[in-house]
Design a protein around this motif. Sequence first.
Motif, short mmCIF file in Angstrom:
data_model
loop_
_atom_site.label_atom_id
_atom_site.label_comp_id
_atom_site.label_asym_id
_atom_site.label_seq_id
_atom_site.Cartn_x
_atom_site.Cartn_y
_atom_site.Cartn_z
N ALA A 1 30.28 -41.96 -46.03
CA ALA A 1 30.25 -41.75 -44.58
C ALA A 1 31.58 -41.15 -44.14
O ALA A 1 32.61 -41.30 -44.80
N VAL A 2 31.57 -40.45 -43.02
CA VAL A 2 32.79 -39.86 -42.47
C VAL A 2 33.59 -40.94 -41.75
O VAL A 2 33.12 -41.52 -40.76
N ALA A 3 34.79 -41.22 -42.25
CA ALA A 3 35.66 -42.22 -41.62
C ALA A 3 36.54 -41.59 -40.55
O ALA A 3 36.80 -42.21 -39.52
N ARG A 4 37.02 -40.36 -40.79
CA ARG A 4 37.81 -39.62 -39.81
C ARG A 4 37.44 -38.15 -39.92
O ARG A 4 37.18 -37.66 -41.02
N ARG A 5 37.46 -37.45 -38.80
CA ARG A 5 37.19 -36.02 -38.85
C ARG A 5 38.07 -35.27 -37.85
O ARG A 5 38.56 -35.85 -36.88
N CYS A 6 38.25 -33.99 -38.11
CA CYS A 6 39.04 -33.13 -37.22
C CYS A 6 38.32 -31.80 -37.10
O CYS A 6 38.00 -31.16 -38.10
N GLU B 1 47.49 -17.44 -39.71
CA GLU B 1 47.24 -18.43 -38.66
C GLU B 1 46.00 -19.24 -38.97
O GLU B 1 45.97 -20.47 -38.76
N ALA B 2 44.94 -18.60 -39.47
CA ALA B 2 43.73 -19.33 -39.84
C ALA B 2 44.05 -20.36 -40.92
O ALA B 2 43.60 -21.52 -40.85
N SER B 3 44.82 -19.96 -41.91
CA SER B 3 45.17 -20.86 -43.00
C SER B 3 45.99 -22.04 -42.51
O SER B 3 45.78 -23.19 -42.92
N GLU B 4 46.92 -21.77 -41.60
CA GLU B 4 47.76 -22.84 -41.07
C GLU B 4 46.94 -23.85 -40.26
O GLU B 4 47.15 -25.06 -40.35
N ARG B 5 45.98 -23.36 -39.50
CA ARG B 5 45.13 -24.27 -38.72
C ARG B 5 44.26 -25.13 -39.63
O ARG B 5 44.03 -26.31 -39.35
N LEU B 6 43.78 -24.55 -40.71
CA LEU B 6 42.99 -25.33 -41.66
C LEU B 6 43.84 -26.40 -42.33
O LEU B 6 43.40 -27.55 -42.50
N LEU B 7 45.07 -26.05 -42.69
CA LEU B 7 45.96 -27.04 -43.30
C LEU B 7 46.32 -28.15 -42.31
O LEU B 7 46.44 -29.32 -42.69
N THR B 8 46.48 -27.80 -41.04
CA THR B 8 46.76 -28.81 -40.02
C THR B 8 45.58 -29.76 -39.88
O THR B 8 45.77 -30.99 -39.78
N ASN B 9 44.38 -29.23 -39.88
CA ASN B 9 43.19 -30.09 -39.79
C ASN B 9 43.12 -31.05 -40.96
O ASN B 9 42.81 -32.24 -40.80
N LEU B 10 43.39 -30.53 -42.16
CA LEU B 10 43.35 -31.38 -43.35
C LEU B 10 44.40 -32.48 -43.26
O LEU B 10 44.11 -33.65 -43.53
N ALA B 11 45.63 -32.12 -42.86
CA ALA B 11 46.70 -33.11 -42.77
C ALA B 11 46.40 -34.18 -41.72
O ALA B 11 46.83 -35.33 -41.85
N THR B 12 45.63 -33.82 -40.70
CA THR B 12 45.31 -34.76 -39.63
C THR B 12 44.44 -35.92 -40.12
O THR B 12 44.58 -37.06 -39.66
N VAL B 13 43.55 -35.65 -41.07
CA VAL B 13 42.62 -36.68 -41.51
C VAL B 13 42.97 -37.28 -42.87
O VAL B 13 42.45 -38.35 -43.23
#
Length: 325
Positions: free
Chosen positions: A135-140, A231-243
Amino acid sequence: MTEHVVIGVDAGGTSTRCAVVTRGGRLLAHGRAGGGNQYSSADPAGAFESALRAALADAGDITVDAAVFGVSGASVGDANAVRTVTGVWKALGLPGTPYVSDDIVIAFAAGSAADAGTVLIAGTGAVAAYVRDGAVARRCDGYGWLLGDEGSAVWIALAGLRAALASLDGRGRPTVLAQHLAGALKTTPGDTQAIVRAAYARPPAGLGELAPVVAAAAADGDTVAREIVAEASERLLTNLATVAPDPLDAAPVVFAGALLSTGPVADTVREGLRTRYGTTPRIAADGALGAAGLALRRSGAPESAHAQLLKPPAAGERPRGRTAN
Protein backbone atom coordinates in the motif's frame (compact mmCIF):
# COMPACT_ATOMS: atom_id res chain seq x y z
CA MET A 1 -2.09 -31.74 -15.45
CA THR A 2 -3.75 -28.64 -14.01
CA GLU A 3 -1.36 -25.80 -13.15
CA HIS A 4 -2.14 -23.57 -10.17
CA VAL A 5 -1.55 -19.95 -11.16
CA VAL A 6 -2.09 -16.33 -10.20
CA ILE A 7 -3.07 -13.49 -12.52
CA GLY A 8 -1.69 -9.96 -12.58
CA VAL A 9 -3.20 -7.12 -14.61
CA ASP A 10 -1.72 -3.67 -15.13
CA ALA A 11 -4.26 -1.29 -16.67
CA GLY A 12 -2.81 2.00 -17.89
CA GLY A 13 -4.16 4.81 -19.99
CA THR A 14 -2.86 3.43 -23.29
CA SER A 15 -2.63 -0.32 -22.72
CA THR A 16 -3.77 -3.13 -20.43
CA ARG A 17 -1.40 -6.04 -19.84
CA CYS A 18 -2.19 -9.38 -18.23
CA ALA A 19 0.26 -12.01 -16.90
CA VAL A 20 -0.54 -15.59 -15.93
CA VAL A 21 2.13 -16.85 -13.51
CA THR A 22 2.77 -20.21 -11.87
CA ARG A 23 3.03 -20.52 -8.09
CA GLY A 24 6.77 -20.88 -8.51
CA GLY A 25 7.11 -17.49 -10.18
CA ARG A 26 7.29 -18.55 -13.83
CA LEU A 27 5.54 -16.44 -16.43
CA LEU A 28 3.24 -18.85 -18.24
CA ALA A 29 1.29 -16.59 -20.64
CA HIS A 30 0.48 -12.97 -21.24
CA GLY A 31 -2.05 -10.83 -23.07
CA ARG A 32 -2.36 -7.21 -24.09
CA ALA A 33 -5.28 -4.94 -25.00
CA GLY A 34 -6.23 -1.24 -25.10
CA GLY A 35 -6.22 1.31 -22.27
CA GLY A 36 -7.98 0.57 -18.98
CA ASN A 37 -7.80 3.87 -17.09
CA GLN A 38 -11.11 4.30 -15.28
CA TYR A 39 -11.52 7.91 -16.32
CA SER A 40 -9.60 8.49 -19.54
CA SER A 41 -9.94 5.23 -21.49
CA ALA A 42 -12.87 4.58 -23.80
CA ASP A 43 -13.78 1.07 -22.61
CA PRO A 44 -11.94 -0.18 -19.49
CA ALA A 45 -14.18 -3.23 -19.10
CA GLY A 46 -13.59 -4.25 -22.71
CA ALA A 47 -9.83 -3.83 -22.26
CA PHE A 48 -9.82 -5.97 -19.10
CA GLU A 49 -11.80 -8.71 -20.79
CA SER A 50 -9.70 -8.69 -23.98
CA ALA A 51 -6.37 -8.84 -22.11
CA LEU A 52 -7.62 -11.64 -19.86
CA ARG A 53 -9.00 -13.66 -22.76
CA ALA A 54 -5.76 -13.26 -24.73
CA ALA A 55 -3.67 -14.56 -21.82
CA LEU A 56 -6.04 -17.32 -20.77
CA ALA A 57 -6.23 -18.64 -24.32
CA ASP A 58 -2.53 -19.50 -24.16
CA ALA A 59 -2.28 -20.56 -20.51
CA GLY A 60 -3.55 -24.12 -20.92
CA ASP A 61 -5.25 -26.11 -18.14
CA ILE A 62 -5.07 -23.86 -15.08
CA THR A 63 -6.66 -23.15 -11.71
CA VAL A 64 -6.56 -19.51 -10.62
CA ASP A 65 -5.62 -19.08 -6.95
CA ALA A 66 -5.47 -15.27 -6.75
CA ALA A 67 -5.48 -12.14 -8.89
CA VAL A 68 -4.42 -8.51 -8.51
CA PHE A 69 -5.44 -5.65 -10.80
CA GLY A 70 -3.44 -2.43 -10.79
CA VAL A 71 -5.71 0.18 -12.33
CA SER A 72 -4.56 3.62 -13.42
CA GLY A 73 -6.90 6.34 -12.20
CA ALA A 74 -8.13 4.24 -9.28
CA SER A 75 -7.19 4.07 -5.62
CA VAL A 76 -7.05 0.87 -3.58
CA GLY A 77 -10.58 -0.53 -3.36
CA ASP A 78 -11.97 2.19 -5.67
CA ALA A 79 -15.67 1.34 -5.97
CA ASN A 80 -15.94 2.01 -9.69
CA ALA A 81 -12.82 0.01 -10.52
CA VAL A 82 -13.87 -2.86 -8.24
CA ARG A 83 -17.27 -2.98 -9.92
CA THR A 84 -15.75 -3.02 -13.41
CA VAL A 85 -13.10 -5.63 -12.57
CA THR A 86 -15.51 -7.89 -10.69
CA GLY A 87 -18.08 -7.75 -13.47
CA VAL A 88 -15.54 -8.84 -16.09
CA TRP A 89 -14.06 -11.49 -13.80
CA LYS A 90 -17.41 -13.11 -13.12
CA ALA A 91 -18.47 -12.87 -16.77
CA LEU A 92 -15.43 -14.97 -17.68
CA GLY A 93 -16.37 -17.56 -15.05
CA LEU A 94 -13.16 -17.11 -13.03
CA PRO A 95 -13.10 -18.12 -9.35
CA GLY A 96 -12.75 -15.87 -6.32
CA THR A 97 -12.57 -12.08 -6.27
CA PRO A 98 -9.58 -10.10 -7.60
CA TYR A 99 -7.86 -7.51 -5.42
CA VAL A 100 -7.96 -4.04 -6.98
CA SER A 101 -5.06 -1.69 -6.33
CA ASP A 102 -3.52 1.39 -7.94
CA ASP A 103 -0.69 1.48 -10.45
CA ILE A 104 1.80 2.91 -7.92
CA VAL A 105 2.16 -0.19 -5.76
CA ILE A 106 2.14 -2.30 -8.92
CA ALA A 107 5.09 -0.31 -10.30
CA PHE A 108 7.08 -0.82 -7.09
CA ALA A 109 6.31 -4.54 -7.07
CA ALA A 110 7.47 -4.72 -10.70
CA GLY A 111 10.94 -3.63 -9.59
CA SER A 112 11.33 -5.16 -6.15
CA ALA A 113 9.97 -8.03 -4.07
CA ALA A 114 10.75 -6.15 -0.85
CA ASP A 115 8.00 -5.31 1.64
CA ALA A 116 8.84 -1.59 1.57
CA GLY A 117 10.67 0.96 -0.54
CA THR A 118 10.42 4.02 -2.73
CA VAL A 119 9.12 4.23 -6.28
CA LEU A 120 9.52 7.12 -8.72
CA ILE A 121 7.28 7.00 -11.79
CA ALA A 122 7.74 9.33 -14.74
CA GLY A 123 5.93 8.75 -18.00
CA THR A 124 2.92 10.64 -19.26
CA GLY A 125 2.41 11.68 -15.63
CA ALA A 126 4.73 11.65 -12.61
CA VAL A 127 4.46 10.59 -8.98
CA ALA A 128 6.75 9.47 -6.16
CA ALA A 129 5.67 7.23 -3.31
CA TYR A 130 6.88 5.23 -0.35
CA VAL A 131 5.24 1.81 -0.46
CA ARG A 132 4.87 -0.48 2.55
CA ASP A 133 3.08 -3.85 2.75
CA GLY A 134 1.45 -3.46 -0.65
CA ALA A 135 0.00 0.00 0.00
CA VAL A 136 1.08 3.61 -0.51
CA ALA A 137 2.24 5.00 2.84
CA ARG A 138 3.36 8.41 1.50
CA ARG A 139 3.09 10.03 -1.90
CA CYS A 140 4.14 13.23 -3.64
CA ASP A 141 2.50 14.69 -6.77
CA GLY A 142 0.63 12.56 -9.29
CA TYR A 143 -1.99 15.31 -9.45
CA GLY A 144 -2.48 15.30 -13.21
CA TRP A 145 -1.23 17.60 -15.94
CA LEU A 146 -3.21 20.66 -14.80
CA LEU A 147 -2.19 20.66 -11.13
CA GLY A 148 1.03 18.68 -11.02
CA ASP A 149 2.85 15.74 -12.63
CA GLU A 150 6.00 17.85 -12.46
CA GLY A 151 8.85 16.45 -14.50
CA SER A 152 6.57 14.21 -16.54
CA ALA A 153 6.43 13.91 -20.33
CA VAL A 154 3.44 16.26 -20.45
CA TRP A 155 5.22 18.75 -18.17
CA ILE A 156 8.30 18.67 -20.42
CA ALA A 157 6.20 19.08 -23.57
CA LEU A 158 4.32 22.05 -22.11
CA ALA A 159 7.58 23.68 -21.00
CA GLY A 160 8.97 23.15 -24.49
CA LEU A 161 5.90 24.62 -26.17
CA ARG A 162 5.95 27.67 -23.89
CA ALA A 163 9.64 28.21 -24.63
CA ALA A 164 9.04 27.84 -28.37
CA LEU A 165 6.20 30.38 -28.36
CA ALA A 166 8.22 32.80 -26.22
CA SER A 167 11.09 32.51 -28.66
CA LEU A 168 8.84 33.24 -31.62
CA ASP A 169 7.07 36.26 -30.14
CA GLY A 170 10.23 37.85 -28.76
CA ARG A 171 9.88 37.17 -25.03
CA GLY A 172 12.31 34.30 -24.88
CA ARG A 173 15.69 33.15 -26.09
CA PRO A 174 16.22 31.53 -29.47
CA THR A 175 15.73 27.75 -29.45
CA VAL A 176 15.45 25.01 -32.03
CA LEU A 177 12.27 23.95 -30.22
CA ALA A 178 10.38 26.60 -32.21
CA GLN A 179 11.10 24.70 -35.40
CA HIS A 180 11.21 21.14 -34.09
CA LEU A 181 7.93 21.29 -32.15
CA ALA A 182 6.19 22.99 -35.07
CA GLY A 183 7.35 20.11 -37.23
CA ALA A 184 6.14 17.51 -34.72
CA LEU A 185 2.74 19.22 -34.65
CA LYS A 186 2.73 19.37 -38.48
CA THR A 187 2.34 23.15 -38.50
CA THR A 188 4.22 25.94 -40.27
CA PRO A 189 7.39 26.98 -38.39
CA GLY A 190 7.03 30.52 -37.11
CA ASP A 191 3.22 30.49 -37.09
CA THR A 192 2.44 30.88 -33.38
CA GLN A 193 -1.31 30.61 -33.79
CA ALA A 194 -1.01 27.39 -35.77
CA ILE A 195 1.16 25.93 -33.00
CA VAL A 196 -1.39 27.01 -30.38
CA ARG A 197 -4.29 25.48 -32.31
CA ALA A 198 -2.44 22.21 -32.86
CA ALA A 199 -1.43 21.95 -29.19
CA TYR A 200 -4.94 22.64 -27.89
CA ALA A 201 -6.36 20.11 -30.35
CA ARG A 202 -4.49 17.32 -28.59
CA PRO A 203 -5.72 15.71 -25.37
CA PRO A 204 -3.38 16.45 -22.45
CA ALA A 205 -1.94 12.93 -22.43
CA GLY A 206 -1.24 13.25 -26.15
CA LEU A 207 1.00 16.25 -25.52
CA GLY A 208 3.40 13.90 -23.77
CA GLU A 209 4.31 12.51 -27.19
CA LEU A 210 6.18 15.78 -27.79
CA ALA A 211 8.58 15.23 -24.86
CA PRO A 212 11.07 13.21 -26.97
CA VAL A 213 11.40 16.25 -29.27
CA VAL A 214 12.54 18.34 -26.29
CA ALA A 215 14.83 15.55 -25.07
CA ALA A 216 16.42 15.19 -28.51
CA ALA A 217 17.04 18.94 -28.69
CA ALA A 218 18.66 18.79 -25.26
CA ALA A 219 20.89 15.92 -26.36
CA ASP A 220 21.92 17.98 -29.39
CA GLY A 221 23.00 20.84 -27.12
CA ASP A 222 20.11 23.33 -27.34
CA THR A 223 20.46 25.46 -24.20
CA VAL A 224 16.76 26.05 -23.59
CA ALA A 225 15.92 22.36 -24.05
CA ARG A 226 18.77 21.32 -21.75
CA GLU A 227 17.45 23.65 -19.04
CA ILE A 228 13.97 22.12 -19.36
CA VAL A 229 15.37 18.60 -18.99
CA ALA A 230 17.49 19.67 -16.02
CA GLU A 231 14.49 21.28 -14.31
CA ALA A 232 12.32 18.21 -14.94
CA SER A 233 15.01 15.98 -13.44
CA GLU A 234 15.39 18.21 -10.39
CA ARG A 235 11.64 18.18 -9.73
CA LEU A 236 11.55 14.41 -9.96
CA LEU A 237 14.45 14.12 -7.52
CA THR A 238 12.69 16.53 -5.14
CA ASN A 239 9.54 14.41 -5.25
CA LEU A 240 11.54 11.28 -4.50
CA ALA A 241 13.37 12.92 -1.59
CA THR A 242 10.05 14.11 -0.16
CA VAL A 243 8.71 10.58 0.35
CA ALA A 244 11.87 8.50 0.76
CA PRO A 245 13.02 7.20 4.15
CA ASP A 246 16.17 8.52 5.80
CA PRO A 247 18.66 7.06 5.04
CA LEU A 248 17.52 6.42 1.49
CA ASP A 249 19.64 3.29 1.09
CA ALA A 250 17.69 1.53 3.84
CA ALA A 251 15.19 0.27 1.25
CA PRO A 252 15.15 -0.19 -2.54
CA VAL A 253 14.38 2.60 -4.98
CA VAL A 254 12.44 1.62 -8.10
CA PHE A 255 12.24 3.67 -11.29
CA ALA A 256 9.24 3.16 -13.57
CA GLY A 257 7.91 4.85 -16.67
CA ALA A 258 9.32 5.63 -20.10
CA LEU A 259 11.15 8.81 -19.02
CA LEU A 260 13.19 6.89 -16.45
CA SER A 261 14.11 3.95 -18.67
CA THR A 262 16.38 5.74 -21.13
CA GLY A 263 17.26 9.24 -22.34
CA PRO A 264 18.57 12.46 -20.77
CA VAL A 265 16.01 12.63 -17.96
CA ALA A 266 16.73 9.04 -16.94
CA ASP A 267 20.48 9.67 -17.04
CA THR A 268 20.26 12.89 -15.01
CA VAL A 269 17.93 11.51 -12.34
CA ARG A 270 19.95 8.31 -12.01
CA GLU A 271 23.16 10.31 -11.62
CA GLY A 272 21.49 12.61 -9.08
CA LEU A 273 20.39 9.58 -7.05
CA ARG A 274 23.90 8.16 -7.12
CA THR A 275 25.77 11.36 -6.21
CA ARG A 276 23.35 12.56 -3.54
CA TYR A 277 22.46 9.27 -1.89
CA GLY A 278 24.94 6.67 -3.14
CA THR A 279 22.04 4.57 -4.39
CA THR A 280 21.43 2.79 -7.68
CA PRO A 281 17.77 2.40 -8.70
CA ARG A 282 16.10 -0.78 -9.81
CA ILE A 283 14.20 -0.54 -13.09
CA ALA A 284 10.63 -1.80 -13.01
CA ALA A 285 9.66 -4.65 -15.31
CA ASP A 286 6.24 -4.92 -16.96
CA GLY A 287 3.61 -3.75 -14.47
CA ALA A 288 1.63 -6.95 -15.02
CA LEU A 289 4.52 -8.84 -13.42
CA GLY A 290 4.32 -6.53 -10.41
CA ALA A 291 0.60 -7.23 -10.09
CA ALA A 292 1.27 -10.96 -10.41
CA GLY A 293 4.00 -10.71 -7.77
CA LEU A 294 1.51 -9.17 -5.33
CA ALA A 295 -1.00 -11.87 -6.26
CA LEU A 296 1.60 -14.53 -5.43
CA ARG A 297 2.12 -13.02 -2.00
CA ARG A 298 -1.62 -12.73 -1.38
CA SER A 299 -1.98 -16.40 -2.29
CA GLY A 300 0.57 -17.40 0.33
CA ALA A 301 3.49 -18.02 -2.03
CA PRO A 302 6.93 -17.17 -0.59
CA GLU A 303 8.71 -13.90 -1.35
CA SER A 304 11.20 -15.95 -3.37
CA ALA A 305 8.49 -16.66 -5.98
CA HIS A 306 7.93 -12.92 -6.45
CA ALA A 307 11.69 -12.37 -6.72
CA GLN A 308 12.00 -15.22 -9.24
CA LEU A 309 9.31 -13.62 -11.39
CA LEU A 310 11.32 -10.40 -11.68
CA LYS A 311 14.48 -12.12 -12.92
CA PRO A 312 15.21 -11.58 -16.64
CA PRO A 313 14.13 -14.60 -18.70
CA ALA A 314 16.83 -16.99 -19.81
CA ALA A 315 18.00 -16.81 -23.42
CA GLY A 316 15.39 -18.32 -25.71
CA GLU A 317 12.77 -18.51 -22.94
CA ARG A 318 9.56 -16.87 -24.12
CA PRO A 319 6.11 -17.18 -22.54
CA ARG A 320 3.07 -17.74 -24.68
CA GLY A 321 1.12 -14.57 -25.32
CA ARG A 322 -0.83 -12.45 -27.74
CA THR A 323 -2.31 -9.02 -28.27
CA ALA A 324 -6.09 -8.83 -28.32
CA ASN A 325 -7.73 -7.53 -31.46
